[in-house]
Design an enzyme around this catalytic site. Structure first.
Site, mmCIF file in Angstrom:
data_model
loop_
_atom_site.group_PDB
_atom_site.id
_atom_site.type_symbol
_atom_site.label_atom_id
_atom_site.label_comp_id
_atom_site.label_asym_id
_atom_site.label_seq_id
_atom_site.Cartn_x
_atom_site.Cartn_y
_atom_site.Cartn_z
ATOM 1 N N GLY A 233 -16.404 30.815 48.075
ATOM 2 C CA GLY A 233 -17.359 31.876 47.786
ATOM 3 C C GLY A 233 -16.820 32.844 46.751
ATOM 4 O O GLY A 233 -17.398 33.034 45.702
ATOM 5 N N GLY A 462 -13.860 29.451 53.686
ATOM 6 C CA GLY A 462 -12.652 28.713 53.336
ATOM 7 C C GLY A 462 -11.419 29.566 53.553
ATOM 8 O O GLY A 462 -10.308 29.180 53.195
ATOM 9 N N GLN A 630 -4.245 31.807 52.019
ATOM 10 C CA GLN A 630 -5.081 32.848 51.422
ATOM 11 C C GLN A 630 -4.370 33.470 50.224
ATOM 12 O O GLN A 630 -4.950 33.669 49.169
ATOM 13 C CB GLN A 630 -5.327 33.962 52.446
ATOM 14 C CG GLN A 630 -6.404 33.662 53.419
ATOM 15 C CD GLN A 630 -7.748 33.931 52.783
ATOM 16 O OE1 GLN A 630 -8.272 33.067 52.105
ATOM 17 N NE2 GLN A 630 -8.284 35.097 52.965
ATOM 18 N N GLU A 697 -8.025 39.665 49.864
ATOM 19 C CA GLU A 697 -7.981 40.162 48.492
ATOM 20 C C GLU A 697 -6.559 40.435 47.966
ATOM 21 O O GLU A 697 -6.320 40.346 46.776
ATOM 22 C CB GLU A 697 -8.772 41.478 48.328
ATOM 23 C CG GLU A 697 -9.849 41.756 49.331
ATOM 24 C CD GLU A 697 -11.148 41.009 49.085
ATOM 25 O OE1 GLU A 697 -11.757 40.581 50.065
ATOM 26 O OE2 GLU A 697 -11.557 40.845 47.937
HETATM 27 MO MO1 MOS Z 1 -14.966 38.707 48.497
HETATM 28 S S1 MOS Z 1 -15.227 39.406 46.624
HETATM 29 O O1 MOS Z 1 -14.389 39.790 49.488
HETATM 30 O O2 MOS Z 1 -15.932 37.517 48.912
#
Ligand code: MOS
Length: 730
Positions: A233, A462, A630, A697
């Site tokens: 995503g 994912g 991640q 993130e």
């Molecule tokens: Mo994200 S930009 O936290 O899917």
């Protein structure tokens, strides 16, 4: 994810891996719906103006064509006719409800046919006459005319103390595109006049339900949305795009289920992108390296029909405690589609400006870049709101990362280290992200065969959310791995927020653990009927075995007798868990230290990232493998951002060019070294019961500047415009 083949070997790693790898897990476009019709967009060939006429006759002649939707022929979306209601709908543009063209590539019609080939061929035959308007797609021509909105100043940012060391530079990032492997796609089916079924690629089924409920004027309970598996995503699924509404209108019009899959070129303009940005960062420091002033201004691109407003400067209110501060930002309107959240929206772009400027400052001060950060990181309280950090381990991350990469053994002087024709350098940067949590629900269900299902509507894009839920439920219930199943991504399941902003597992952890505890409570009550010892026992001590539940030191109670007491029905415990008042007292953030070693080829300018170390504080690490994955993925994104990614526009035509994966480069395996990931910190149980702060993130916030700072150390040449393609670095 347990709906198919529950007998198959129990998942030990990712709960969704088996389904994805074998192809049995279904993505939005893969459901076989009887009578399915296929839709293909016709898009505008001009960047601005009005549609005068559509020519549909040739397309109508194509065999298999069922109908052609356009602003002249479609079911009416009344919200589109009212500007205020439309704005509140959170939808993008007035799809099929205007003759206006805002950008090139805007859907102006949609062909529905029996097969995808017939639809695509017929769509290629549709043409339009336009009256064209003046347009601008060039950020360079527009940013200086944009008014900036000022954040709240701190101290006196305009002061210029005597003997201050100043860095005042401009940093630029082009637009970048998410490009998940799976294209955005929708299957829409009206099962009655006011009931809608959607299979949609999205990061939030309840969000789709809500937006579509507003657009179609039916209760959200009448809309069922499925997004059980997702091929990535990166933020592109955090809102409803044209494909979802178009398929819905197509199905309404034809009475058939309709599938619409974006093409890869359409993914460049119909599912958002990271906006182009220009940042000015002014740092003022005293001779010791103490930051006294920070001004961060940003301009980010948006469309002419919507202000997206990415908050690039927020990071300058998060990491360092500069006494005097100003942040300002503004939207630059362009004849391009609307951007959206992408891979650490805001902070990721902002870190490139701030952390590049910090590197420049360190060389001006002749201070080690790590030492400069150490001197300025606000590790006791949030520098903007003054609240104490609940947990904060960025300095630990810096120490550990420096040690892992051998920072102190490097040559700190630029352009000194070579390896044949390669120049070698080291760089670093830090990143932070406000950690959050939203209200979420989950259910724990015990079935008569002793298997347990944990359910929530949240999608797993994912990131390992389902796997994290699995690990938490396993630990809480003690249920054997092969008896535990996770179900996600359906609006029929307990409601949950979007998966985004590193909040997925943070939001869910409370609900999952509480749902498991609630199930234990119900089991204790049922068990007490057969075994009095369970009346007084602490339900949290209950373990769910293969054939019975038990508490250490007490006789077990078989599922057979439990379910006899429950009339053979599954035992269902659903719980909603929400943040409390913790944010009134505490500040929460994740952080990371990034270090890397790069090589730059003297003749070709090729940059190779040789080593990459990322040390993150994400609170409790629920599953080390998934958590490290991640971070590795984020770093790969950061490498692409630093060295390759750029959406190209031909400003003479207002047209995207190179809008395919052959021309748009991002980091692939060959570009990414073994990323060395480590975690520091402690569980932050003030944020949620599991004590995790989210890791989605933080692996990319600071990655691009770490690389560009390393290139400076290697070559002595400072770069402020991404991406650093060989033409710039040679
Ligand atoms: Mo994200 S930009 O936290 O899917």
């Amino acid at each position: 994810m347990g709906s198919t083949d529950k007998q198959i070997a129990p998942p030990q790693g990712r709960v969704e891996a088996w389904y994805k790898v074998t192809g049995s897990g279904k993505y939005a476009a893969e459901y076989n719906i009887p009578e399915l019709a296929h839709a293909v967009f016709v898009t505008s060939t001009i960047p601005a103006g009005r549609i005068k006429q559509l020519h549909l006759d040739d397309a109508r002649q194509v065999g298999g064509v069922i109908d052609i939707i356009s602003h002249l022929h479609r079911p009416e979306v009344s919200v589109m006719l009212d500007d205020k209601a439309f704005k509140e709908s959170k939808f993008t543009f007035k799809l099929f409800h205007t003759d206006e063209v805002y950008f090139k590539g805007q859907p102006i019609a949609m062909v529905i046919a029996e097969t995808p080939e017939e639809a695509a061929y017929a769509a290629s035959l549709v043409t339009a006459d336009y009256s064209e308007s003046a347009f601008n797609t060039d950020f360079e021509n527009a940013w200086s005319k944009t008014t900036l909105k000022t954040g709240k100043d701190r101290g006196n940012p305009d002061a210029s103390p005597a003997n201050a060391i100043v860095v005042d530079e401009v940093y630029q990032i082009p637009a970048e595109v998410h490009h998940p492997m799976e294209m955005h796609a929708t299957i829409a089916q009206w099962t009655s006049d006011n009931k809608l079924r959607l299979w949609d690629k999205t990061q939030g089924v309840n969000m789709v339900q809500k937006t579509m409920s507003t657009l179609m004027g039916i209760p959200k309970e009448n809309i069922e949305v499925t997004a059980e598996f997702m091929g990535g995503g990166f933020g592109s699924g955090l809102r409803v795009w044209a494909n979802t509404l178009a398929a819905t209108l197509g199905s309404k019009q034809t009475g058939r289920p309709v599938k619409l899959v974006l093409t890869r070129p359409q993914m460049f303009s119909l599912s958002g992108y990271r906006p182009q940005s220009r940042q000015r960062v002014k740092l003022t420091a005293d001779a010791s390296g103490k930051l006294t002033g920070l001004i961060h201004q940003s301009w980010t691109g948006t469309s002419v029909y919507e202000d997206f407003g990415e908050d690039v400067t927020r990071i300058s209110r998060l990491i360092y405690g500069a006494e005097n501060l100003r942040t300002e930002s503004g939207d630059v309107k362009l004849n391009l589609s609307t951007p959206t959240y992408m891979r650490a929206p805001g902070e990721c772009s902002g870190a490139f400006g701030l952390e590049s400027a910090m590197d420049e400052l360190s060389y001006k001060l002749k201070l080690d870049p790590v030492t400069l950060r150490m001197a300025n990181i606000s590790d006791q309280k949030h520098p903007d709101n003054g609240k104490p950090w609940s947990t904060h381990h960025l300095k630990d991350a810096l120490n550990k990362g420096a040690q892992m990469i051998g920072w102190n053994d490097r040559n700190a002087t630029p352009a000194q280290q070579t390896d044949g024709l390669w120049q070698v350098g080291y760089g670093m940067a830090v990143g932070m992200w406000n950690a959050g949590r939203s209200k979420a629900s989950a259910a724990a269900v015990l079935h008569p065969d002793g298997s347990v299902t944990i359910q929530t509507a949240m999608t797993d894009i994912g990131t390992g959310t389902g796997t994290g839920m699995f690990n938490m439920a396993e630990a809480t219930l003690g249920v054997p791995k092969d008896k535990l199943h996770i179900e996600l991504g359906s609006s029929k399941l307990p409601p949950a927020p979007n998966q985004g902003g590193s909040t997925g597992l943070s939001s869910l952890s409370g609900a999952v653990i509480d749902a498991c505890n609630s199930l234990q409570q119900k089991l204790a009550q049922l068990a007490a009927g057969t075994n009095k010892a369970y009346q007084t026992a602490d339900p949290k001590q209950i373990r769910l075995g293969k054939t019975e539940i038990s508490i250490a030191g007490k006789e077990g109670v078989s599922y057979r007798s439990l379910f006899a007491a429950a009339n053979g029905e599954p035992i269902y415990a659903e719980v909603t868990s929400a943040p409390g008042t913790e944010k009134e007292t505490w500040a929460f953030a994740t952080s990371a230290a990034h270090f890397c070693k790069v090589r730059v080829h003297r003749h070709t300018g090729k940059v190779v990232v040789d080593r990459y170390v990322c040390v993150a504080d994400g609170g409790r690490v629920v599953n080390e493998k998934a958590a490290a994955n991640q971070v590795i993925g984020s770093v790969a994104g950061g490498i692409g951002m630093a060295l390759m990614e750029e959406r190209q526009v031909d400003h003479r035509l207002g047209s995207l060019v190179g809008d395919d994966l052959a021309s748009y480069h991002f980091a692939v395996n060959a570009d990414v070294p073994i990323v060395e990931v480590a975690f520091v910190g402690e569980p932050d149980t003030r944020l949620n019961p599991a004590g995790l702060k989210g890791l989605g993130e933080i692996g990319i916030i600071g990655a691009a500047p770490a690389i560009t700072n390393a290139i400076y150390n290697a070559t002595g040449k400072r770069h402020r415009d991404l991406p650093l393609t060989p033409d710039k670095t040679v």
